[in-house]
Each structure stands twice: as structure tokens, then as C-alpha cells.
Design an enzyme around this catalytic site. Structure first.
Site, PDB file in Angstrom:
ATOM      1  N   THR A 117       0.912  -1.145   0.056  1.00  0.00           N
ATOM      2  CA  THR A 117      -0.099   0.069  -0.110  1.00  0.00           C
ATOM      3  C   THR A 117       0.772   1.068   0.131  1.00  0.00           C
ATOM      4  O   THR A 117       2.101   0.978   0.371  1.00  0.00           O
ATOM      5  CB  THR A 117      -0.823  -0.238   1.257  1.00  0.00           C
ATOM      6  OG1 THR A 117      -1.520  -1.367   1.289  1.00  0.00           O
ATOM      7  CG2 THR A 117      -1.745   1.148   1.638  1.00  0.00           C
ATOM      8  N   SER A 160      -7.351  -1.645   6.743  1.00  0.00           N
ATOM      9  CA  SER A 160      -6.675  -1.116   7.866  1.00  0.00           C
ATOM     10  C   SER A 160      -5.866   0.403   7.469  1.00  0.00           C
ATOM     11  O   SER A 160      -5.479   1.055   8.098  1.00  0.00           O
ATOM     12  CB  SER A 160      -5.401  -1.792   8.224  1.00  0.00           C
ATOM     13  OG  SER A 160      -6.145  -3.217   8.712  1.00  0.00           O
TER      14      SER A 160
END
Ligand code: GLY
Length: 593
Positions: free
Chosen positions: A402, A474
Site C-alpha cells: 500500500t 486497515s
């Protein structure tokens, strides 16, 4: 059982390849750079981790920090041309899709957290959605066993991408520039190419075997079958063409035109589920961010379908009464109470949270003072609580990657974007000649209750796969205000560790009084309920703290690195913007003017 934490493993490989001197140091000429003293002087005897020393950067007008220096420069140029933070954020997002293709993307999705100078707080959800033909047990075989790699390395792992629509929505609502203006730098970088640095090549090297497996990927990401070397130029003409189609036809090209058609064709040919209807039906949404108070600051973070804001706020509420500053950074006592708070907050995360369009998220109860007090009362003062004794308290780990970047403009608008294709290079596959990697976000769902995903997260039914549902995330792009004014923009990659890494960056500044460089250089820890271990970077604890934690019943899992914080902090005394590249990603850069 699958080996957990595949991206942590990737990072171990990445870091084992060596951390060279930082190119960012040579690039700080535009900003007033000020070197700060070595961290170990302030972090009570912890050995310095082996990161390069990155310069602290200060700026008066605007600042950009991202995981790749060329993308940072794209954003800075937009700010200098008079664009606002949203214009710069969209331009950086497209540029990262070219120069940081492991993670920057148009084949994935993410979240944008905005604090506008007029005081408005806004949150844009452009998370991927499950295809309409998805089913709860699609990652399992006929015997009900989760098939290793199905959710991470095959077209069944691909969620409908949201990035292009998210950027379009943000730009149209709050930007000032045209799509052509903000995509142009990315097209140039893709078409003309860019010089690879050691930090870029190290990330590519984690996936060479996969690049060799798929000829259309190897044709771009290998040099005649061999890994690219630092100093060589990477050109991506296919991606340039795709970006030109987006520049010309906007979201239509991606969701109802040749790009959707190419992805659907490749998906069908590879037993995937994606259809043109999935693309046509895709939507993004504006949401109310999660807010909580911590030590007089307002924390504004990601709401479901991210678990980030809820888990950060729940943990902060539990630890609020404890005098961490007095106990000391990563002392046995502050670590014990932080880890026990995280253990309980992650148990709640993994049990109750999911896409709010499908399941009720009991955010009010999870973030109530009463709930925090109940959880606090269950923490034993001198020993670890085994995770097996902690349940979702109203009735488990993630690979990175990410990427997160932060932008602040001259007017005081602040934007934090975390977006992802999940693992490094997603499913490692590119549809035809589209030139971009597709995500494996379907692995963020529960493939089967009780079975850990690639991050080792053991999740429940709230996050089971359903058609059109967004997987629980998350990602936690977070903005911190003091008296309504910007104090900090922060966020990180790192799967489930995003939550801890982002939260520690905030605690380090607010509680321990560190400057942004100290807060980011400081070694990190993480606990996510299961596995019942504290993940700890090198130097996270002194030998005596380590031994005290062992006596209390804690098991440590050494990891080489967690996350890549891209934070901008406003110095309350001078009003200057401060940032630093996280040394764990040496190709990145913080720059301002
Ligand atoms: N793909 C990582 C996350 O969204 O949490």
C-alpha cells in the site's frame, strides 16, 4: 496453514538487500533542510536501526511527502503552479502509479482524508468492491479448505478498482485544475521513462520470479528477462497509453470503455469473475470520518470500510489515562499497556467491523468511555493477557503493501491519501496491454472465519465476501487538529500494521514531544490480537525492557521494518511545515517551498 505476513517477508528480503545512502539527501536543495541529532540520544539507549539518515525538511507554503521522490516533485510543482492540495494529491496519486507501481496504482483503491482551510473535514472512500458474482466461500475448495494463493495471486483476488473514480470525484468537487493538467506529469513519466534508484529496484527485486512468469509483465518490468538495475531508465508506454485514455475520456475510459473491457477479458481468460457490469456499477462515496479526542488534540481518521479510525481511536481511549511520557518511550510499562490496549481493540476490529453497507458497525459502543473503562479494567498490571482469553468484547496480521502520501497547501488545506493494490504489485498480473497491476484486495475479506489472511489477521463473518461488498481495510489516512487547526497529517502502508504505525507516529509527537523526524525514525511495535506476539522493529526495546516483557509473558516477533510514514507536522511555535522521508523507503522524499 498459509505462512502469514507475506509482505513482511518481502520486506525482510528487501531490507536484506541492503540500505544504501539516501538519494533524498541530495534532493533537499529546494527546502530549508535541518539535520537533527541522532535519535538514540532521545530514545533512551535504544540502538539506532540501520536506516539511512534522512533530512528533516521545513517549508512555509506547502509540502508533499510520498514514497517516491519523482511523485513528490510532481505534487510540489502543482502546488507551486497555484494548484491546491487536492490537485496535488491527485497528481501525486497518478505519478505514484507510474514510479511506485508496487503500490501506487490505478488498479486498486483507497481513501482520501481532507481537512480544508475553511474547517471542513471530509473523507472519500474509493475502496474496491467484490465482483457481483462473488460468494462467501469462493476462496475455499470443495472440502472447505482455503486454497493457498487464490485470493492473492489469481484473478479471483481482484476487486473492482476504485482509484480512477476516486481521484475524479475529489478533483471535480474540491480541485481547481483539469484532469489533463494533473495526469500530464504521470503520462510524461510513463512515456519518457525515469531513472531507477536503488530504493526502486529493491522493491522490484521482491517480485522478479513473478515478472518472469507473465510475459506481458516481464516485457515491462524486466530488462530482456533480467532485473532492472539502478541507473537504468524504465519506460512504460502501455501505461502511458492507458493514462492518455483516462485523460481523454475520464472515468468512462476506465469503467465503461476499453480499459474495463481489457481487464474483463483477461479476468475471463484466467477464471476470474469480473464483468463489465461490475465496472459500470462501481461507485465511490463521501463519508463522515471517525473522530476522537486525545490529549486535547482531535484525531480524524478512516471510518468503515476501514478499521483504521475505529481501532486507533479505541486504542487511544484505552491508553488515555496512562502517563506514557513519564513511563518512557517503549519502556516495559508503556509497552505493556499499549500492547494490551491494541490486543483488545484488534479483537473488536476483527470481530465486529465490515463494510457498513452490509453489516452494522457498533462504532458508538466501541468508542464509548464506558467500553474503554471496561477494557482497561481487564488489563493485569504485571502480565500479558493471552489472546485466547480476549474475545470480541461486546459479546487476528497483514502484509504490506500500500502507499500513503500527505500534502498541505499554502491556504492550509491538508490531504492524506492511502491507496493500495494490497500486496506488492497486487496479483502481480497485468491485463493485456493496459500496463497496470491489478489488486488482490479480495484477500482483505475473511476467506473463512478463523483462517488468517496474508497479514495473519483472523477475522469473522462481518467481513465475509459478499457481492458488491468492500473488504475491511486497515488503511488509516489521519489528520490531527489542535483547536480546530491543522497539527499533523499522517498515514502509512503496512497491512494491519498500518494502524499501529500511524498511531505511534501520533503518540510520538503528542505524548513524547518528538519532532517529526524523531517520531518517524523511532522503532515501531505492533500487536493485532492474533498472532499473540508483539511485532518489534530492530532497536524497539532495550535488552532490559525485552527481558521484563518476557517475564510478563510476552512473545516478541522481530521484524525488519514496518510501514512508511508520510507525515507533515505543523510546528506550533513557528507555523512552519515539517516533514521527513521515512528512511525505511529511501526512494521517497519530503519536499516543500
Ligand atoms: N490492503 C490493505 C488494507 O486495506 O488494509
Amino acid at each position: 496453514m498459509r505462512k502469514p505476513i507475506t509482505t513482511i517477508t518481502a520486506l525482510v528480503i528487501l531490507l536484506a538487500l541492503g540500505v544504501g545512502a539516501s538519494a533524498a539527501q541530495a534532493r533537499a536543495q529546494d527546502s530549508r533542510a535541518a539535520q537533527d541529532g541522532p535519535l538514540q540520544a532521545r530514545v533512551r539507549g535504544n540502538p539506532q536501526p540501520a536506516w539511512p539518515d534522512e533530512p528533516l525538511v521545513t517549508a512555509r507554503h506547502g509540502m508533499v511527502v510520498s514514497a517516491q521522490h519523482l511523485a513528490t516533485q510532481v505534487g510540489l510543482d502543482i502546488l507551486k503552479q497555484g494548484g491546491n492540495a487536492v490537485d496535488a494529491a491527485v497528481a501525486v496519486g497518478y505519478a505514484l502509479a507510474v514510479v511506485h507501481p508496487c503500490c501506487g496504482n490505478i488498479g486498486g483503491g483507497g481513501f482520501m482524508n481532507l481537512h480544508l482551510a475553511d474547517g471542513k473535514n471530509l473523507f472519500l472512500d474509493f475502496r474496491e468492491k467484490a465482483p457481483l458474482a462473488a460468494t462467501p466461500d469462493m476462496m475455499q475448495n470443495a472440502a472447505g479448505k482455503v486454497v493457498n494463493g487464490r485470493s492473492t495471486r489469481t484473478y479471483l483476488g481482484v476487486g473492482v478498482p476504485g482509484t480512477v473514480m476516486g481521484f475524479d470525484e475529489a478533483l471535480k468537487k474540491y480541485g481547481t485544475m483539469s484532469l489533463a493538467q494533473v495526469v500530464a506529469p504521470a503520462i510524461k513519466l510513463a512515456r519518457e521513462g525515469f531513472v531507477l534508484e536503488p530504493g526502486d529496484v529493491r522493491i522490484f527485486n521482491t517480485s522478479t520470479a513473478y515478472f518472469r512468469k507473465y510475459p506481458n509483465v516481464g516485457a515491462i518490468f524486466l530488462d530482456h528477462g533480467r532485473p532492472w538495475k539502478a541507473g537504468q531508465i524504465l519506460r512504460q508506454p502501455q501505461l502511458a497509453r492507458t493514462l492518455e485514455l483516462i485523460e481523454k475520456d475520464g472515468t468512462r475510459a476506465f469503467y465503461d470503455g476499453p480499459i474495463a473491457a481489457a481487464v474483463v477479458k483477461a479476468s475471463r481468460a484466467n477464471h476470474g469473475l469480473l464483468t463489465l457490469k461490475d465496472f459500470r456499477d462501481y461507485t465511490v462515496q463521501w463519508q463522515k470520518p471517525i473522530e476522537c479526542d486525545y490529549r486535547g488534540y482531535t484525531i480524524i481518521s478512516a471510518p468503515p470500510p476501514s478499521s483504521g479510525g475505529a481501532t486507533i481511536c479505541e486504542t487511544l481511549q484505552i491508553i488515555a489515562p496512562y502517563p506514557f511520557a513519564k513511563w518512557g518511550f517503549h519502556s516495559a510499562k508503556s509497552t505493556h499497556y499499549f500492547v494490551e490496549a491494541e490486543r483488545r481493540a484488534f479483537a473488536d476490529r476483527n470481530t465486529y467491523l465490515g463494510d457498513p453497507a452490509f453489516v452494522h458497525n457498533p462504532i458508538g459502543r466501541l468508542l464509548s468511555a464506558e467500553h474503554a473503562a471496561e477494557l482497561r479494567a481487564g488489563i493485569q498490571p504485571d502480565r500479558a493477557t493471552p489472546s485466547s482469553q480476549v474475545k470480541g468484547s461486546l459479546g487476528p496480521y497483514q502484509a504490506t503493501d500500500t502507499t500513503h502520501y500527505s500534502v498541505v497547501d499554502d491556504k492550509g488545506d491538508a490531504v492524506g491519501v492511502t491507496y493500495t493494490i494490497n500486496s506488492f504489485f497486487g496479483i502481480k498480473q497485468i491485463a493485456g496491454d493496459t500496463g497496470f497491476f491489478l489488486n488482490n484486495e479480495m484477500d482483505d475479506f475473511t476467506s473463512k472465519p478463523g483462517v488468517p489472511n496474508q497479514f495473519g489477521l483472523v477475522q469473522g463473518k462481518a467481513n465475509q465476501i459478499e457481492p458488491g461488498k468492500r473488504p475491511l481495510s486497515s488503511m488509516s489516512p489521519t489528520i490531527v487538529l489542535r483547536d480546530g487547526k491543522l497539527a499533523m497529517v499522517t498515514g502509512s502502508p503496512g497491512g494491519s500494521t498500518i494502524i499501529s504505525t500511524t498511531m505511534e507516529s501520533i503518540i510520538n509527537v503528542i505524548e513524547y514531544g518528538m519532532n517529526v523526524k524523531q517520531a518517524i525514525d523511532a522503532p515501531r511495535i505492533h500487536m493485532q490480537w492474533y498472532p499473540d506476539e508483539i511485532f518489534a522493529e530492530p532497536g524497539a526495546f532495550t535488552p532490559s525492557v525485552q527481558s521484563a516483557l518476557g517475564t510478563m509473558g510476552y512473545k516478541l516477533r522481530p521484524v525488519h521494518s514496518m510501514g512508511d510514514i508520510a507525515a507533515i507536522v505543523v510546528d506550533p511555535r513557528t507555523g512552519l511545515l515539517e516533514s521527513v522521508n521515512d528512511p525505511r523507503y529511501p526512494a521517497g522524499e519530503a519536499a516543500g517551498y
